[in-house]
Write a protein that holds these residues in place. Structure first.
Motif, PDB file in Angstrom:
ATOM      1  N   TYR A   1      36.701  47.663  38.429  1.00 38.25           N
ATOM      2  CA  TYR A   1      35.556  46.924  38.964  1.00 38.25           C
ATOM      3  C   TYR A   1      35.439  47.180  40.470  1.00 38.25           C
ATOM      4  CZ  TYR A   1      38.289  43.329  41.407  1.00 38.25           C
ATOM      5  OH  TYR A   1      39.121  42.675  42.279  1.00 38.25           O
ATOM      6  N   ARG A   2      34.256  46.982  40.964  1.00 36.59           N
ATOM      7  CA  ARG A   2      33.987  47.172  42.388  1.00 36.59           C
ATOM      8  C   ARG A   2      34.261  45.863  43.121  1.00 36.59           C
ATOM      9  NH1 ARG A   2      30.333  49.560  39.215  1.00 36.59           N
ATOM     10  NH2 ARG A   2      29.965  51.817  39.472  1.00 36.59           N
TER      11      ARG A   2
ATOM     12  N   TYR B   1      37.730  50.280  43.974  1.00 33.04           N
ATOM     13  CA  TYR B   1      37.399  50.399  42.555  1.00 33.04           C
ATOM     14  C   TYR B   1      38.712  50.377  41.773  1.00 33.04           C
ATOM     15  CZ  TYR B   1      34.715  52.118  38.499  1.00 33.04           C
ATOM     16  OH  TYR B   1      34.098  52.264  37.280  1.00 33.04           O
TER      17      TYR B   1
ATOM     18  N   TYR C   1      41.633  47.792  39.067  1.00 30.55           N
ATOM     19  CA  TYR C   1      41.769  46.793  38.005  1.00 30.55           C
ATOM     20  C   TYR C   1      41.972  45.418  38.624  1.00 30.55           C
ATOM     21  CZ  TYR C   1      42.618  50.759  34.859  1.00 30.55           C
ATOM     22  OH  TYR C   1      42.518  51.919  34.150  1.00 30.55           O
ATOM     23  N   LYS C   2      41.484  44.404  37.933  1.00 31.99           N
ATOM     24  CA  LYS C   2      41.675  43.032  38.395  1.00 31.99           C
ATOM     25  C   LYS C   2      42.995  42.521  37.843  1.00 31.99           C
ATOM     26  CE  LYS C   2      39.128  38.743  39.080  1.00 31.99           C
ATOM     27  NZ  LYS C   2      39.073  38.975  40.519  1.00 31.99           N
TER      28      LYS C   2
ATOM     29  N   ASP D   1      37.040  52.005  32.085  1.00 32.10           N
ATOM     30  CA  ASP D   1      35.853  51.159  31.942  1.00 32.10           C
ATOM     31  C   ASP D   1      36.092  49.745  32.439  1.00 32.10           C
ATOM     32  OD1 ASP D   1      34.458  53.262  30.821  1.00 32.10           O
ATOM     33  OD2 ASP D   1      35.050  52.742  28.768  1.00 32.10           O
ATOM     34  N   ASP D   2      37.359  49.400  32.708  1.00 27.51           N
ATOM     35  CA  ASP D   2      37.686  48.057  33.191  1.00 27.51           C
ATOM     36  C   ASP D   2      37.885  48.001  34.704  1.00 27.51           C
ATOM     37  OD1 ASP D   2      37.819  46.645  30.603  1.00 27.51           O
ATOM     38  OD2 ASP D   2      39.458  48.049  30.213  1.00 27.51           O
TER      39      ASP D   2
ATOM     40  N   GLN E   1      37.635  43.818  31.400  1.00 30.43           N
ATOM     41  CA  GLN E   1      36.302  43.493  31.903  1.00 30.43           C
ATOM     42  C   GLN E   1      35.224  43.594  30.824  1.00 30.43           C
ATOM     43  OE1 GLN E   1      35.697  42.320  34.846  1.00 30.43           O
ATOM     44  NE2 GLN E   1      37.418  42.874  36.143  1.00 30.43           N
ATOM     45  N   ASN E   2      35.350  44.568  29.918  1.00 32.07           N
ATOM     46  CA  ASN E   2      34.294  44.737  28.903  1.00 32.07           C
ATOM     47  C   ASN E   2      34.666  44.152  27.544  1.00 32.07           C
ATOM     48  OD1 ASN E   2      36.202  46.544  28.050  1.00 32.07           O
ATOM     49  ND2 ASN E   2      34.907  48.370  28.280  1.00 32.07           N
TER      50      ASN E   2
END
Length: 995
Positions: free
Chosen positions: A841-842, A809, A811-812, A838-839, A829-830
């Motif tokens: 990602y799994r 989990y 950050y990209k 909130d950004d 991401q959002n």
């Protein structure tokens, strides 16, 4: 007339003489050998329909009396029975042929044995002839890569270190995922070892083990109820056998080296960076040495493992005694393990074999020095331009180079790393853990009803761990003002597991439909008692540190498990098989209302080979369908008394001060009264196959495991409990998978054979619920997998609904046009223009989806070449060495200089705390590893007129690894690679005397 009379009389006398000679017993001698003309001791030779019988001696020779026309019956376990008609000869040599089907006919299962053809569950048995060879220190290494559905990952390269064992994936999140291990009928406690030895299996001498049996599905494992959710491993040790004296001596000597080091900057690379980007003060800290600190702390390690066993029969009492002595140094300096083990097995029978008694005693004493594992991380980061030993004030701090500060009261620079070699050589953590496991089983076959057996098993498992931790008061890691520092502390812990089990077993072959009934019912009592001893802390000189006296000298946590169990097997016409089991467990760890759990299972099998359409097919040798369903339980990983409000002794660092004295008090712990059993329901569909008289055989299993009422560590609202987190029954999870195995005998000739075994496992893990109210979209999940190097708690994983456990989990990462990562730049991401949690990602998971095992054995005359390989696909690892030390701040951002990962040369990162949560550090850790390559030569008899056989072997372990992972080792059980103790490459030479 007279001549005719004499002729008739003579004829009658000759006939009578012939009849008398025919009826008179004669002494027959001979020798029994196998297909390789090797002597077979302990073979039974009897006269059919008579009471005359004997056994071949150590040389395979026998003597027996028989009459002309009698039939001799020659039989031995694992060989095809031979019947020979006796004529006038007095010497009869016999060669027996191995019977592959009889070797596998009986399989150890829970509470007894079963004919392999009657099995309905998923059971895999590995015998000693198929074990891995070489420098084996812990038993689980013997079957690594050998069993489909079973993943065995050594936790580190430290001598005696344990392994992470997973059978068909983990069934739990916060509770234990370890299988139940049963040794000769005694179940080991499910939660680790004892003080001074974290691996409970390190006490078992691998040379004493005869078989491993792995129970994988619920039908096979449900007979163990509450402890079987993660599968069961049954270990059977070698027993005494009737016959002549047999002596075996084996010795293995090995050298181990570090196969790979963590990639860090060389001294010259380090100087260049400091001179280019450092301040004048930092440049002044540079030394003139060129030190590879990993070379300094690692060594070529030696191991010797010697084992002697003596077996035979005295006064009709079969026995086996073994003695083992192993000493092994670790590749990390000062790491050393010495183990002495003794095992005794007595297996007498009484009352014409109606009463069988099996006494098994095993004892082990270890003497260990445990290296300071902190030296591994220190060696990775310590300044490579500094020398190992001090040139200024060499009489201080043991003569090792340390960072000094004239203005510090101790003379040492605060918050500076310490000399890695000094950390090792000035700390003495020495322990003498001991363990004894034993049991006695009485198996009585009733005289008036021989189909009914009563079995009583009395067992124990007692261990004691004690030792001392000594750090010199002149050592930099224990130095205080005035020199009255250091450490001289003792520790001690004892564990005691007592066992009483009793069951009745009725087996009857019925004429009705050629059916067979096998029914068993029993009772089990297990008590686990641990004693933790509490001591004050002392300086190196033996002076007690103030306010460290414990309030009580010891505490004794205890729990008890009581069980009732039963199993019924029914077969019809050797074609249709039914197995049903039921176990009811009661554990003192749960409140009375939830104390008892019921765990049933049922399984069916159909032997299609016995059906008319397949029976005459000569190509097909095995075709069997299996199906099973069952429920197993889980209680490991929870406290003994957490179901009610209780008070426990506080830690010494949480003492209260009254005046000049400090006192430990009792404080309440978190509790949860409604906790109940975690339950796993398993479904298994399978097919067993075989072709060409078993030259190709194997199985395919499809399984689904669904766990409900997960024992999950969940947060508590403020003020609602005495703990921020408690373990409660919240959530569900499932594992779906396929197992495939095939064993082939590619070449089968008299002087050349080649056996090749392959297994593959696909397992998909998914969390299906984590909240009290299923489907709560507002709950993201709970984090796990702490990352080193950050400020505060930062985690790499999250456990979320719809994803595998240990899903990353993060950050990209964003990259430039040349593919270089941009520090602190991540995908929004959002799309809100802010990079925050909130950004996250799994992404990928650290849990592998596919793993393979390959074993090859090539025999040519007296030569044997064996290879074992493993592979894992779909697992990813977070490279914490890159993220923590691959930045400029690692070198220049502290009060002293620290070395950095070579990854800094690639990224040029300065050190953004948010960067730790970048998926840049996630790497594909799929691999192919050759675990073992072994070459042996059987010299046979080495002296005339003797029965001394000698076998020589040479092996290499951890031969090579093929992987894209750039860290130290792709096989990281936790999924986070941070200062792993390297697994060594080991070269071994061994010999085996048998006489």
């Amino acid at each position: 007339m007279r001549k005719s009379l004499w002729y008739s009389v003579l004829t009658i006398l000759c006939t009578l003489s012939s009849i008398f000679a025919y009826a008179q017993d004669k002494l027959i001698t001979g020798r029994v050998t196998d297909a390789s003309d090797e002597a077979l001791p302990g073979v039974s030779i009897s006269v059919k329909n008579k009471k005359t019988a004997t056994i071949s001696d150590a040389k395979g020779e026998y003597k027996i009396k028989a009459s002309i026309g009698d039939i001799l019956v020659i039989s031995s376990v694992g060989y095809v029975k031979v019947e020979k008609s006796f004529s006038a000869v007095t010497t009869l040599n016999i060669s027996l042929v191995a019977d592959n089907t009889s070797l596998e006919e009986v399989v150890v299962v829970g509470y007894g044995t079963s004919r392999k053809k009657d099995l309905t569950g998923s059971v895999t048995s590995i015998t000693s002839k198929d074990f891995q060879t070489g420098a084996i220190t812990t038993p689980e290494q013997l079957i690594s890569g050998k069993v489909p559905g079973v993943s065995i990952i050594s936790n580190s390269g430290q001598p005696g270190a344990g392994s992470t064992i997973r059978i068909r994936g983990g069934s739990s999140l916060s509770a234990s995922n370890n299988p139940l291990i049963v040794i000769d009928g005694v179940p080991l406690e499910g939660e680790g070892g004892i003080a001074g030895a974290s691996n409970p299996l390190s006490f078992i001498n691998p040379n004493d083990i005869e078989t491993f049996t792995v129970l994988k599905d619920a039908s096979a494992a449900a007979i163990y109820g509450t402890r079987a959710s993660n599968g069961v491993i049954i270990i059977t040790t070698k027993k005494g056998k009737s016959g002549a004296l047999r002596i075996n001596f084996s010795s293995v000597n090995s050298l181990s080296t570090v196969a790979k080091q963590v990639s860090v900057l060389s001294a010259d690379q380090f100087r260049t960076i400091v001179n280019e980007k450092g301040t004048a003060a930092q440049k002044a800290l540079l030394g003139t040495a060129n030190t590879n600190w990993q070379d300094v702390i690692y060594q070529t390690a030696h191991m010797t493992d010697n084992n002697l066993s003596i077996g035979g029969e005295v006064a009709k009492l079969p026995y086996r005694i073994s003695l083992g002595f192993q000493t092994q140094s670790g590749v990390l300096k000062t790491d050393k393990l010495q183990r002495t083990s003794v095992a005794l097995s007595l297996n007498p029978t009484f009352f014409n074999n109606h009463l069988k008694v099996d006494l098994s005693l095993k004892g082990s004493l270890q003497k260990s020095r445990f290296a300071n594992l902190g030296a591994i991380g220190a060696a990775v980061s310590f300044d490579p331009t500094q020398p190992v030993y001090a040139t200024v004030n060499p009489q201080r701090f043991g003569g090792y180079f340390e960072w000094l500060d004239r203005n510090s009261p101790t003379g040492l620079m605060n918050l500076a790393g310490r000399n890695p070699l000094g950390m090792l050589e000035q700390r003495f953590d020495e322990g003498t853990p001991q363990r004894s496991i034993g049991n006695i089983q009485f198996d009585y076959k009733f005289h008036f009803l021989p189909e009914l057996r009563a079995n009583l098993n009395l067992g124990y498992d007692v261990s004691k761990g004690e030792g001392t931790v000594y750090v010199s008061d002149s050592s930099a890691i224990g130095y205080v003002v005035g020199g009255k520092g250091g450490t001289n502390n003792i520790y001690k812990q004892t564990k005691q597991n007592t066992l009483l089990e009793f069951y009745l077993n009725y087996v009857k072959d019925l004429r009705f439909l050629k059916s067979r009934v096998d029914v068993m019912a029993g009772y089990s009592y297990n008590n686990y008692l641990t004693t933790n001893y509490n001591y004050a802390s002392y300086t190196a000189s033996g002076e007690k540190y103030p306010n460290t006296d414990p309030a009580f000298p010891f505490d004794k946590p205890e729990n008890t498990l009581i069980s009732f169990f039963g199993r019924a097997n029914y077969s019809v016409n050797n074609r249709y098989f039914l197995t049903a089991t039921l176990r009811r467990d009661g554990s003192s760890r749960f409140a009375p209302a939830n104390r008892w759990g019921l765990f049933p299972s049922i399984a069916l099998a159909w032997d299609l080979k016995e059906e008319g359409i397949f029976a005459k097919n000569e190509t097909l040798s095995t075709l069997k369908l299996r199906a099973s369903y069952g429920v197993t339980g889980q209680q490991d990983g929870i406290g003994n008394y957490d179901y009610y409000s209780y008070y426990a002794l506080s830690a010494p660092n949480a003492a209260y001060q009254f005046g000049n004295s400090y006192y430990q008090g009792y404080r309440p712990g978190g509790f949860y009264a409604n906790r109940k059993w975690e339950e796993t329901a398993s479904t298994n569909l399978a097919i067993d196959y075989g072709f060409w008289d078993g030259r190709v055989k194997g199985s395919v299993d499809f399984y689904v495991k669904k766990t409900k009422d997960l024992l999950n560590n969940i947060p508590q609202p403020a003020g609602a409990n005495f703990s921020a987190y408690i373990v409660a029954n919240v959530g569900s999870m499932e594992n779906r998978g396929v197992e495939f195995s095939v064993s082939t005998q590619i070449i089968r000739k008299r002087e050349l054979t080649w056996n090749l075994d392959f297994n593959a496992t696909y397992n998909e893990n998914k969390i299906t619920n984590l909240t009290v109210v299923p489907g709560d979209q507002n709950y993201v999940g709970f984090p796990s997998g702490g990352i080193a190097g950050g400020i505060g708690g930062q985690f790499a994983f999250i456990n979320s609904v719809g994803y595998s456990r240990n899903t990353f989990y993060l950050y990209k990462q964003v990259y430039d046009a040349n593919g270089k990562p941009l520090e602190g730049v991540f995908v929004d991401q959002n799309g809100d223009g802010v990079i925050n949690q909130d950004d996250l990602y799994r992404g990928k998971s650290s849990v592998p989806k596919v793993f393979f095992g390959l074993s090859s054995s090539l025999n040519y005359k007296r030569w044997n070449l064996g290879v074992v390989m493993r592979s894992s696909v779909g697992n990813y690892v977070y490279n914490n060495n890159y993220s923590q030390s691959g930045v400029q701040n690692q070198i220049l951002g502290n009060n002293v200089l620290y070395n950095a990962s070579t990854n800094y040369l690639t990224t040029g990162f300065k050190g953004n705390s948010q960067q730790l949560l970048s998926d840049y550090y996630i790497q594909n850790a799929s691999f192919v590893r050759m675990d073992n390559a072994n070459l042996s030569y059987d010299l046979g008899k080495i002296m005339k007129n003797s029965n001394v056989n000698l076998r020589l072997n040479a092996s290499v372990q951890n031969v090579f690894v093929i992987t894209k992972y750039t860290g130290l080792d792709p096989e990281v059980a936790s999924g986070i690679d941070s200062n792993l103790y390297p697994r060594p490459r080991t070269f071994s030479l061994g010999l085996n005397f048998d006489f």
